[in-house]
Design an enzyme around this catalytic site. Structure first.
Site, PDB file in Angstrom:
ATOM      1  N   GLU A 244       0.898   3.786   5.819  1.00 39.92           N
ATOM      2  CA  GLU A 244       0.246   4.613   6.845  1.00 39.92           C
ATOM      3  C   GLU A 244      -1.159   4.050   6.997  1.00 39.92           C
ATOM      4  O   GLU A 244      -2.020   4.257   6.145  1.00 39.92           O
ATOM      5  CB  GLU A 244       0.207   6.081   6.408  1.00 39.92           C
ATOM      6  CG  GLU A 244       1.586   6.715   6.198  1.00 39.92           C
ATOM      7  CD  GLU A 244       2.374   6.895   7.491  1.00 39.92           C
ATOM      8  OE1 GLU A 244       1.805   6.668   8.585  1.00 39.92           O
ATOM      9  OE2 GLU A 244       3.550   7.249   7.408  1.00 39.92           O
ATOM     10  N   CYS A 278      -7.591   9.035  10.620  1.00 41.37           N
ATOM     11  CA  CYS A 278      -6.869   7.867  11.144  1.00 41.37           C
ATOM     12  C   CYS A 278      -6.532   8.068  12.608  1.00 41.37           C
ATOM     13  O   CYS A 278      -6.449   7.122  13.368  1.00 41.37           O
ATOM     14  CB  CYS A 278      -5.613   7.644  10.334  1.00 41.37           C
ATOM     15  SG  CYS A 278      -4.679   9.156  10.108  1.00 41.37           S
TER      16      CYS A 278
HETATM   17  P1  NAD Z   1      -8.519   1.569   1.522  1.00 40.94           P
HETATM   18  O1  NAD Z   1      -7.452   0.660   2.019  1.00 40.94           O
HETATM   19  O2  NAD Z   1      -9.820   0.981   1.154  1.00 40.94           O
HETATM   20  O3  NAD Z   1      -8.012   2.368   0.207  1.00 40.94           O
HETATM   21  C1  NAD Z   1      -6.867   3.194   0.229  1.00 40.94           C
HETATM   22  C2  NAD Z   1      -6.335   3.345  -1.183  1.00 40.94           C
HETATM   23  O4  NAD Z   1      -5.861   2.086  -1.640  1.00 40.94           O
HETATM   24  C3  NAD Z   1      -7.358   3.802  -2.214  1.00 40.94           C
HETATM   25  O5  NAD Z   1      -6.758   4.724  -3.085  1.00 40.94           O
HETATM   26  C4  NAD Z   1      -7.723   2.516  -2.943  1.00 40.94           C
HETATM   27  O6  NAD Z   1      -8.182   2.736  -4.248  1.00 40.94           O
HETATM   28  C5  NAD Z   1      -6.401   1.800  -2.935  1.00 40.94           C
HETATM   29  N1  NAD Z   1      -6.483   0.338  -3.075  1.00 40.94           N
HETATM   30  C6  NAD Z   1      -7.470  -0.497  -2.696  1.00 40.94           C
HETATM   31  N2  NAD Z   1      -7.133  -1.772  -2.944  1.00 40.94           N
HETATM   32  C7  NAD Z   1      -5.894  -1.742  -3.500  1.00 40.94           C
HETATM   33  C8  NAD Z   1      -4.996  -2.747  -3.966  1.00 40.94           C
HETATM   34  N3  NAD Z   1      -5.289  -4.043  -3.890  1.00 40.94           N
HETATM   35  N4  NAD Z   1      -3.802  -2.356  -4.448  1.00 40.94           N
HETATM   36  C9  NAD Z   1      -3.466  -1.041  -4.495  1.00 40.94           C
HETATM   37  N5  NAD Z   1      -4.280  -0.044  -4.087  1.00 40.94           N
HETATM   38  C10 NAD Z   1      -5.482  -0.395  -3.576  1.00 40.94           C
HETATM   39  O7  NAD Z   1      -8.672   2.674   2.625  1.00 40.94           O
HETATM   40  P2  NAD Z   1      -9.727   3.871   2.675  1.00 40.94           P
HETATM   41  O8  NAD Z   1     -11.059   3.346   3.033  1.00 40.94           O
HETATM   42  O9  NAD Z   1      -9.579   4.705   1.481  1.00 40.94           O
HETATM   43  O10 NAD Z   1      -9.138   4.734   3.888  1.00 40.94           O
HETATM   44  C11 NAD Z   1      -9.472   4.526   5.209  1.00 40.94           C
HETATM   45  C12 NAD Z   1      -8.296   3.947   5.977  1.00 40.94           C
HETATM   46  O11 NAD Z   1      -7.155   4.773   5.808  1.00 40.94           O
HETATM   47  C13 NAD Z   1      -8.558   3.914   7.465  1.00 40.94           C
HETATM   48  O12 NAD Z   1      -8.143   2.687   7.981  1.00 40.94           O
HETATM   49  C14 NAD Z   1      -7.695   5.039   8.003  1.00 40.94           C
HETATM   50  O13 NAD Z   1      -7.310   4.900   9.336  1.00 40.94           O
HETATM   51  C15 NAD Z   1      -6.527   4.963   7.071  1.00 40.94           C
HETATM   52  N6  NAD Z   1      -5.767   6.214   7.071  1.00 40.94           N
HETATM   53  C16 NAD Z   1      -4.538   6.219   7.641  1.00 40.94           C
HETATM   54  C17 NAD Z   1      -3.798   7.389   7.701  1.00 40.94           C
HETATM   55  C18 NAD Z   1      -2.443   7.413   8.346  1.00 40.94           C
HETATM   56  O14 NAD Z   1      -1.743   8.403   8.163  1.00 40.94           O
HETATM   57  N7  NAD Z   1      -2.048   6.405   9.099  1.00 40.94           N
HETATM   58  C19 NAD Z   1      -4.314   8.556   7.142  1.00 40.94           C
HETATM   59  C20 NAD Z   1      -5.571   8.514   6.543  1.00 40.94           C
HETATM   60  C21 NAD Z   1      -6.296   7.337   6.510  1.00 40.94           C
END
Ligand code: NAD
Length: 545
Positions: A244, A278
């Site tokens: 997502e 998002c």
């Molecule tokens: P992010 O990708 O930085 O982190 C998301 C999660 O992934 C965190 O828990 C982080 O610790 C983990 N993570 C980071 N690197 C990783 C790796 N290499 N392996 C495994 N896990 C890892 O995103 P963010 O800044 O937390 O969130 C913002 C983003 O989320 C925005 O792009 C937003 O649009 C998206 N988002 C999407 C939805 C949806 O339903 N489509 C909902 C909410 C947020």
């Protein structure tokens, strides 16, 4: 297992910080890779028992968890608000209420949705065969969420996974670790078996350890960049992943729309959660004939918003979650300015004093003066050629562009690598539906914005780079099970015509199968019967001989 995360890393701990005040809310040990592996292995052991529980038991436990949340609602909302910065009321409206609704829906409905299903198998039925599909749980579901909806997204996914018979290992975002731990606490209080839901804590490395530990499914919510890393890492063990990801969601306002409502929706859709949804409205396309009126209404409404710390009930817009996120907003606004767009309101960090005197006098508990507030910003004269119209901003900005025709509006909305949600505003529902069906996005609303993630009964997910797979709805539940086909031969007294050894009679029969049986026609298949019997008699002779 428990642990917490927070913004600045302190060796093996993460410190949770209130983004409005800089106050430390707590610190938690980061789970080591070994601890994460152990959590997954423990989860797998518990799974073998959990998968045998009845839907009634699962339903009772999920409904217990709802009761825990209802009893502790204000406290939970305060924690969500303190850790993420969103207003207290918004934490109730946009996280607690929708997830409570999802919980009752999936608790009551999972048994029916996952009931074994008979499948029509055409003419095979005439051969005494029948088929049914049973839905088997997957095993351990690893949940890796973002920070922006730290309660509703992981909790909803965990409940759906549990109702389908899986166990869960959740790694909350490092920005909202305390909310993650609270989710674990809710399951514990509800009476779930120990380790049916485990929380591991840490940042990206801990998330990577969870993927490395090869759970049976990964439910990831976050950025496109991390989603690609996770998909690549998961491929090593062929772990299936739901992604997502980000959005750049368009809102199209036609000239016949109710402009007052459209303006209110645009302001809420762009600025709730300080634009960190998002499905925030990140591009508004308005028909040129009403652009000025709509912009005036949006600016007026934006001027009326109060910004500040989320624990006050008259606050509509809180701080951004992190300096990193705020810098992206500043950079995008600067790029809009440079490209010739006009900032109608906002366009800078807010000068918001959010600390009480007592708080300011307590330097041990508060970090450097926080400045994570960015003013809700309305931008006009935007075009798709401007870079920030193509990149996710994830902040309180609302760029407005104009269009002349329906075709142009659709083209502009689709000119994006993202396709999460979109909205169309018109009083002409036929036009609304026509346009909606041409927009490449996972959910398209007509005269509504943003909130469909809150409807747990409907599938949620993106087209294009906004994601793969679905959460919520029947489609989301199906991501958490594997369909198993059970096929029965009720007249198992004769060999099948297609068995070995092959002979000229067999080949002739196969021709008949291709031309007659596979036509789906009963009449043509009836004409094949003598040939079939001949072949079966041949086989029986061979078996006896
Ligand atoms: P992010 O990708 O930085 O982190 C998301 C999660 O992934 C965190 O828990 C982080 O610790 C983990 N993570 C980071 N690197 C990783 C790796 N290499 N392996 C495994 N896990 C890892 O995103 P963010 O800044 O937390 O969130 C913002 C983003 O989320 C925005 O792009 C937003 O649009 C998206 N988002 C999407 C939805 C949806 O339903 N489509 C909902 C909410 C947020």
């Amino acid at each position: 297992m428990s642990a917490v995360l927070a913004k600045p890393h302190k060796d093996e701990q993460i410190v949770s910080v209130d983004p409005a005040t800089g106050k430390e809310l707590g610190s938690i040990d980061v789970s080591t890779p070994d601890e994460v592996r152990e959590a997954v292995s423990r989860s797998r052991q518990v799974f073998h028992k959990w998968k045998t529980t009845s839907f009634k038991t699962r339903r009772r436990l999920v409904m217990n968890a709802r009761e825990v949340i209802l009893d502790e609602m204000d406290d939970i909302a305060h924690l969500i608000s303190a850790e993420s910065g969103k207003p207290f009321g918004e934490a109730i409206a946009m996280e607690i209420a929708p997830v409570l609704d999802l919980m009752q829906w999936v608790a009551r409905g999972a048994e029916k949705m996952l009931r074994p299903r008979r499948v029509g198998i055409g003419l095979y039925r005439l051969l005494g065969r029948s088929s049914k599909i049973v839905y088997r749980p997957l095993g351990v579901v690893g949940i890796i969420p973002a920070w922006n909806y730290p309660f509703s997204i992981p909790l909803g996914e965990a409940v759906m996974a549990l109702m389908a018979g899986n166990t869960v290992v959740l790694k909350p975002s490092e920005l909202t670790p305390l909310v993650g731990l609270r989710i674990g606490d809710i399951f514990e209080k509800a009476g779930f078996p120990e380790a049916a839901v485990q929380i591991v804590s840490g940042g990206g490395e801990t998330g990577a350890s969870l993927v490395e530990a090869a759970p049976d499914k990964i439910m990831f919510t976050g950025s496109v960049a991390t989603g690609k890393k996770i998909a690549a890492a998961a491929a090593k063990d062929l772990t299936s992943v739901v992604l997502e990801l980000g959005g750049k969601d368009p809102m199209i306002v036609f000239e016949d729309a109710n402009l007052d409502l459209a303006a209110g929706a645009a302001v809420w859709g762009a600025f709730c959660n300080a634009g960190q949804s998002c499905s925030s409205i990140e591009r508004l396309y308005v028909h040129e004939s009403v652009a000025e009126t709509l912009t005036r209404k949006i600016v007026e409404k934006t001027r009326g918003l109060r910004q500040g710390r989320g624990d006050r009930e008259d606050i509509s817009v809180g701080p951004m979650s992190s300096e990193r996120q705020l810098k992206i907003v500043e950079e995008h606004v600067a790029a809009f300015r440079e490209a010739g767009a006009k900032i109608e309101i906002g366009g800078r960090r807010a000068d918001t004093t959010v600390r009480t005197d007592a708080e300011s006098a307590d330097p041990d508990k508060f970090g450097p003066t926080p400045s994570l507030f960015y003013e809700p910003t309305v931008i006009t004269g935007a075009t798709n050629e401007m870079r920030p119209m193509q990149e996710e901003t994830f902040g309180p900005t609302l760029p407005i562009a104009t269009f002349k025709t329906e075709e142009e509006a659709i083209r502009l909305a689709n000119e994006s690598e993202f396709g999460l949600t979109a909205s169309v505003w018109t009083r002409d529902y036929a036009k609304g539906k026509r346009v909606a069906e041409q927009i490449d996005a996972g959910s398209v609303c007509i005269n509504e914005v943003l909130y469909t993630h809150g409807i747990g009964q409907t599938p949620w997910g993106g087209f294009k780079n906004s994601g793969r797979g679905r959460t919520h709805g029947l489609e989301g539940l199906m991501e958490l099970v594997q369909p198993q086909h059970i096929h029965i031969n009720r007249i198992a007294i004769l060999p099948d015509a297609w068995w070995m050894p092959y002979t000229p009679t067999a080949v002739e029969t196969f021709r008949g199968l291709a031309t007659k049986f596979a036509s789906g026609s009963v009449l043509k298949t009836a004409a094949l019967l003598p040939q079939l019997l001949k072949r079966i008699r041949e086989l029986m002779r061979k078996y006896k001989g």
